[in-house]
Design an enzyme around this catalytic site. Sequence first.
Site, PDB file in Angstrom:
ATOM      1  N   LYS A 151      12.978  -5.324  19.428  1.00  0.00           N
ATOM      2  CA  LYS A 151      13.393  -4.495  20.758  1.00  0.00           C
ATOM      3  C   LYS A 151      13.861  -5.475  21.899  1.00  0.00           C
ATOM      4  O   LYS A 151      14.852  -5.342  22.431  1.00  0.00           O
ATOM      5  CB  LYS A 151      12.592  -3.530  21.196  1.00  0.00           C
ATOM      6  N   PHE A 204      -1.235  -1.200  26.508  1.00  0.00           N
ATOM      7  CA  PHE A 204      -0.796  -0.084  26.285  1.00  0.00           C
ATOM      8  C   PHE A 204       0.009  -0.009  25.042  1.00  0.00           C
ATOM      9  O   PHE A 204       1.290   0.331  25.116  1.00  0.00           O
ATOM     10  CB  PHE A 204       0.276   0.353  27.580  1.00  0.00           C
ATOM     11  N   GLY A 215       8.392  -8.557  18.938  1.00  0.00           N
ATOM     12  CA  GLY A 215       9.057  -7.478  18.602  1.00  0.00           C
ATOM     13  C   GLY A 215      10.703  -7.533  18.705  1.00  0.00           C
ATOM     14  O   GLY A 215      11.184  -8.242  19.752  1.00  0.00           O
ATOM     15  N   GLN A 255      14.366 -11.846  24.668  1.00  0.00           N
ATOM     16  CA  GLN A 255      12.929 -12.504  24.819  1.00  0.00           C
ATOM     17  C   GLN A 255      12.395 -13.543  23.441  1.00  0.00           C
ATOM     18  O   GLN A 255      12.208 -14.611  23.784  1.00  0.00           O
ATOM     19  CB  GLN A 255      11.856 -11.400  24.965  1.00  0.00           C
ATOM     20  N   GLN A 262       6.271 -12.240  35.314  1.00  0.00           N
ATOM     21  CA  GLN A 262       7.403 -11.842  34.705  1.00  0.00           C
ATOM     22  C   GLN A 262       7.987 -10.521  35.574  1.00  0.00           C
ATOM     23  O   GLN A 262       9.029  -9.805  34.808  1.00  0.00           O
ATOM     24  CB  GLN A 262       7.296 -11.583  33.249  1.00  0.00           C
ATOM     25  N   SER A 302       6.141   0.469  25.889  1.00  0.00           N
ATOM     26  CA  SER A 302       5.036   1.133  26.775  1.00  0.00           C
ATOM     27  C   SER A 302       5.671   1.825  27.608  1.00  0.00           C
ATOM     28  O   SER A 302       5.106   2.663  28.320  1.00  0.00           O
ATOM     29  CB  SER A 302       4.302  -0.226  27.135  1.00  0.00           C
ATOM     30  N   ARG A 303       6.835   1.581  28.413  1.00  0.00           N
ATOM     31  CA  ARG A 303       7.545   2.160  29.423  1.00  0.00           C
ATOM     32  C   ARG A 303       7.903   3.555  28.995  1.00  0.00           C
ATOM     33  O   ARG A 303       8.269   4.131  29.939  1.00  0.00           O
ATOM     34  CB  ARG A 303       8.752   1.239  29.932  1.00  0.00           C
ATOM     35  N   HIS A 328       1.531   0.149  21.021  1.00  0.00           N
ATOM     36  CA  HIS A 328       2.111   1.359  20.150  1.00  0.00           C
ATOM     37  C   HIS A 328       2.350   0.859  18.738  1.00  0.00           C
ATOM     38  O   HIS A 328       2.081  -0.226  18.669  1.00  0.00           O
ATOM     39  CB  HIS A 328       3.323   2.025  21.102  1.00  0.00           C
ATOM     40  N   HIS A 364       3.576  -2.492  18.380  1.00  0.00           N
ATOM     41  CA  HIS A 364       2.522  -3.609  18.341  1.00  0.00           C
ATOM     42  C   HIS A 364       1.839  -3.723  16.992  1.00  0.00           C
ATOM     43  O   HIS A 364       1.507  -4.768  16.286  1.00  0.00           O
ATOM     44  CB  HIS A 364       1.460  -3.598  19.395  1.00  0.00           C
TER      45      HIS A 364
HETATM   46  O1  PAF Z   1       6.837  -8.383  25.274  1.00  0.00           O
HETATM   47  C1  PAF Z   1       5.695  -8.593  26.011  1.00  0.00           C
HETATM   48  O2  PAF Z   1       4.906  -7.674  26.029  1.00  0.00           O
HETATM   49  C2  PAF Z   1       5.496  -9.607  27.177  1.00  0.00           C
HETATM   50  O3  PAF Z   1       6.798  -9.975  27.727  1.00  0.00           O
HETATM   51  C3  PAF Z   1       4.881 -10.804  26.581  1.00  0.00           C
HETATM   52  C4  PAF Z   1       5.450 -11.597  25.320  1.00  0.00           C
HETATM   53  C5  PAF Z   1       3.459 -10.380  26.080  1.00  0.00           C
HETATM   54  C6  PAF Z   1       4.523 -11.900  27.563  1.00  0.00           C
HETATM   55  O4  PAF Z   1       4.009 -11.567  28.957  1.00  0.00           O
END
Ligand code: PAF
Length: 280
Positions: A149, A32, A147, A153, A61, A186-187, A34, A37
């Site tokens: 944002k 999904f 990213g 992570q 996750q 995406s959300r 945007h 990405h």
């Molecule tokens: O940021 C994301 O889209 C996810 O957390 C990732 C890094 C692809 C892991 O599933």
Amino acid sequence: MKLIADIKEMQLFSNATKKTGKTIAFVPTMGFLHDGHASLLKKGKEVGDLLVMSILVNPAQFGPKEDFTSYPKDIKRDMALAEDNNVDVVFNPAADDMYPAGFQTFIDIEKLSNRLCGLSRPGHFRGVATVVAKLFNIVKPDIALFGGKDFQQARIIKKMAQDLNMDVDIITMPTIREADGLAMSSRNSYLNKEERKAAICLYNAIKKARDIFDNGVRDADAILKEARNIIKREPLAVIDYVKVCDIDTFEDLDTIEDRALLALAVKIGKTRLIDNDILG
Ligand code: PAF
């Protein structure tokens, strides 16, 4: 552009690529796609010889009450965007192949995962780290891009790569925003018209905090009070957290010496959004 779904085939492809001396840049995604990405893909193309993007909505996750089953998908649109951004290989494994029956190995980045989003999403970063480590073992990238944002992570993945001596450089790219400042995610597609308008309170809170900081205020509580007030004024918004913390450890700060991370998680209706800014 090549589409690979089979894990072994992806490994063979990466091995063959590396034998030719070419470097692999890698952008892991849950699809999904945007413009956020797209910015990772553009940078990936610049820094690597071959660009691989993965698409996998990673079950590990998501918590039991989260949006795993409803997570937005549009593989056709994703493939078109990948093609437009000169992706060489889209790796799209099945979740069942990534987590076959009997799977039982997980990666925990202990301290960093138990702060900020880790407190309201227990197990989330364990799932992220595990899938990213698996993807690194399959795609064998020299460089991987994430990213900004998702600041926590990206920091956690950097720490994992460092602690486990993974031979990959992690690049974090700036957050890409909509015209009004909302961080792309995406959300955001979950938001109805009213909620979309309300969601701008996250960016407004960041702007307010930045203004106060730029005017010389270094007391975290003073900055947080004003930022939280902006969000509290929005009836559709419920604060999960708004924090000023150390940029490396995510420990709360009372006073900002040099620089700090301002991090926010806010629910707009049923949609949980995150954003952040570096003060200093
Ligand atoms: O940021 C994301 O889209 C996810 O957390 C990732 C890094 C692809 C892991 O599933």
